[in-house]
Design a protein around this motif. Structure first.
Motif, short mmCIF file in Angstrom:
data_model
loop_
_atom_site.label_atom_id
_atom_site.label_comp_id
_atom_site.label_asym_id
_atom_site.label_seq_id
_atom_site.Cartn_x
_atom_site.Cartn_y
_atom_site.Cartn_z
N TYR A 191 0.82 -1.21 -0.04
CA TYR A 191 0.26 -0.23 0.34
C TYR A 191 0.98 1.19 0.18
N SER A 192 1.86 1.42 0.67
CA SER A 192 3.33 2.17 0.64
C SER A 192 3.71 2.94 -0.71
N LEU A 193 3.77 1.70 -1.63
CA LEU A 193 4.17 1.70 -3.20
C LEU A 193 3.31 2.51 -3.77
N ILE A 194 1.76 2.69 -3.37
CA ILE A 194 0.75 3.15 -3.85
C ILE A 194 0.16 4.80 -3.83
N TRP A 195 0.35 4.84 -2.21
CA TRP A 195 0.03 5.78 -1.78
C TRP A 195 1.02 7.31 -1.60
N PRO A 196 0.52 8.21 -2.33
CA PRO A 196 -1.13 8.43 -1.52
C PRO A 196 -2.31 8.89 -2.41
N ARG A 197 -1.61 7.70 -3.34
CA ARG A 197 -2.91 8.22 -4.74
C ARG A 197 -4.09 7.17 -4.21
N ASN A 198 -5.53 7.73 -4.56
CA ASN A 198 -6.10 7.77 -4.00
C ASN A 198 -6.71 5.92 -4.55
N VAL A 199 -6.74 4.57 -3.42
CA VAL A 199 -7.40 3.62 -3.71
C VAL A 199 -9.25 3.08 -3.39
N THR A 200 -9.00 2.11 -4.27
CA THR A 200 -10.70 2.59 -4.57
C THR A 200 -11.12 1.01 -4.26
N GLU A 201 -9.86 0.57 -3.91
CA GLU A 201 -10.57 -0.82 -4.46
C GLU A 201 -9.29 -2.14 -3.72
N GLY B 33 -6.99 9.71 3.17
CA GLY B 33 -5.71 9.19 3.96
C GLY B 33 -6.41 7.81 5.24
N ALA B 34 -7.60 7.58 4.84
CA ALA B 34 -8.36 7.34 6.02
C ALA B 34 -7.91 6.06 5.79
N LEU B 35 -8.08 5.15 4.02
CA LEU B 35 -7.60 4.03 4.52
C LEU B 35 -6.62 3.46 5.04
N ARG C 223 -5.01 5.48 6.81
CA ARG C 223 -4.92 5.42 8.67
C ARG C 223 -5.10 3.84 9.44
N PHE C 224 -6.16 3.71 8.92
CA PHE C 224 -6.43 2.05 8.90
C PHE C 224 -6.27 1.10 8.71
N LEU C 225 -5.19 1.13 8.08
CA LEU C 225 -4.13 -0.18 8.21
C LEU C 225 -2.74 -0.09 8.89
N LEU C 226 -2.08 1.32 9.24
CA LEU C 226 -1.64 1.20 9.74
C LEU C 226 -2.17 0.92 11.41
N SER C 227 -3.42 1.46 11.72
CA SER C 227 -3.77 1.40 13.22
C SER C 227 -4.41 -0.39 12.87
N MET C 228 -3.99 -1.32 11.73
CA MET C 228 -3.87 -2.77 12.02
C MET C 228 -2.98 -3.66 12.30
N ASP C 229 -1.31 -2.81 12.93
CA ASP C 229 -0.50 -3.30 12.98
C ASP C 229 -0.46 -3.61 14.45
N ILE C 230 -1.37 -5.07 14.68
CA ILE C 230 -1.56 -5.56 16.01
C ILE C 230 -0.74 -6.86 16.47
N GLY C 231 0.60 -7.14 15.74
CA GLY C 231 1.28 -8.54 15.22
C GLY C 231 0.28 -10.12 15.34
N LEU C 232 -0.62 -9.86 14.65
CA LEU C 232 -1.62 -10.47 14.41
C LEU C 232 -2.00 -10.68 12.97
N ASN C 233 -1.73 -12.37 12.21
CA ASN C 233 -2.57 -12.05 10.68
C ASN C 233 -3.83 -11.84 10.94
N VAL C 234 -3.41 -10.61 8.86
CA VAL C 234 -4.78 -10.49 8.44
C VAL C 234 -5.10 -12.06 7.88
N SER C 235 -6.01 -12.03 7.56
CA SER C 235 -6.36 -13.39 6.47
C SER C 235 -7.67 -12.86 5.32
N LEU C 236 -7.96 -11.82 5.98
CA LEU C 236 -8.69 -11.47 4.23
C LEU C 236 -8.82 -9.84 4.51
#
Length: 273
Positions: free
Chosen positions: A110-120, A199-201, A203-216
């Motif tokens: 995601y960081s390589l695409i930011w700051p472009r607006n991700v729609t999906e 930037g909302a998405l 910020r959400f992705l950065l907040s997911m840094d919880i040491g658990l694996n995101v599977s979906l």
């Protein structure tokens, strides 16, 4: 209309200098342009002139001139607007990316695409090794060949990717089926809502840094005031308290959907007895 009328053919044969063909997405984009400019909703056939004019101007690099497109017809079914809206954004580009199935690569992509607006953004854990992601974003119009630059940057950083922007199977069916079932262990499913803003998405992705694996992970921008994200998280028993602490401090509205029959029927691989 399968056959051109006799009088129509006579007039066109005498007066038309050139024919321009446009595809479905260009027609949908013309409907959107007409609505944004004049607040009128044209039917697809009525918007053909606008789509053709836009393509002609682009192909010939015309600037500083006044052009006229004759539009007609507003025979638009309300139910068809959903399809038009989905296909009207001519600035959206879609990629399929393959990334290593390891912590941190999701945000690195995601960081390589930011700051472009991700729609999906669609991802589903399949097995250890590589992860396949479908992602759509809007290149920066003021940067020449920005989309090609993003593609190059992704490949330079080891992310294999290919362009799906003009792939009809991907646009009509694939984007809705990407992911599918998984049998990953200890998975819990959550729906999150957050205010939709630049930037909302991220910020959400950065907040997911919880040491658990995101599977979906599934996100699609629908132009609403709130972004909606579906997230699967692998939560071993000893990590339940960490997850709850994360949810309590996140600040976003959420609903757990682990027992939802849609999830258990369509997104989980059930073992046969």
């Amino acid at each position: 209309v399968k056959t051109v009328g006799e009088e129509t053919f006579r007039v066109c044969n005498a007066l038309v200098d050139e024919m321009i063909t446009v595809d479905t997405d260009e027609i949908c984009n013309a409907i959107k342009l007409s609505y944004n400019d004049a607040r009128v909703v044209l039917e697809p056939a009525g918007a053909l002139a606008v789509a053709g004019l836009k393509k002609y101007v682009t192909e010939h690099g015309i600037t500083g001139q006044t052009m006229v497109a004759i539009t007609s017809g507003a025979n638009m079914d309300f139910d068809r607007l959903r399809f038009v809206s989905e296909r009207a954004d001519g600035s959206e580009r879609t990629l399929a990316c393959t990334i290593p199935e390891s912590p941190g690569t999701f945000r690195a992509l995601y960081s390589l695409i930011w700051p472009r607006n991700v729609t999906e953004f669609s991802y589903r854990f399949e097995r250890e090794g590589d992860a396949h992601i479908l992602i759509s974003f809007q290149p920066v119009m003021s940067i020449e060949n920005d989309f090609d630059g993003v593609m190059h940057s992704l490949k330079e950083n080891g992310f294999s990717c290919f362009d799906l922007t003009h792939n009809e199977l991907a646009k009509v069916h694939g984007r809705h089926l990407a992911g599918g079932r998984s049998s990953c262990e200890n998975e819990r499913l959550f729906r999150f809502e957050f205010p939709e803003s630049p930037g909302a998405l991220q910020r959400f992705l950065l907040s997911m840094d919880i040491g658990l694996n995101v599977s979906l992970f599934h996100y699609r921008n629908h132009g609403d005031d709130f972004g909606r994200v579906l997230v699967g998280i692998q939560v071993p028993e000893h990590s339940s308290s960490n997850l709850q602490s994360f949810l309590d401090n996140l600040g976003y509205r959420y609903v757990e959907e682990t027992e939802n029959p849609v999830y258990t029927t369509f997104l989980r691989t059930t073992s046969k007895k």
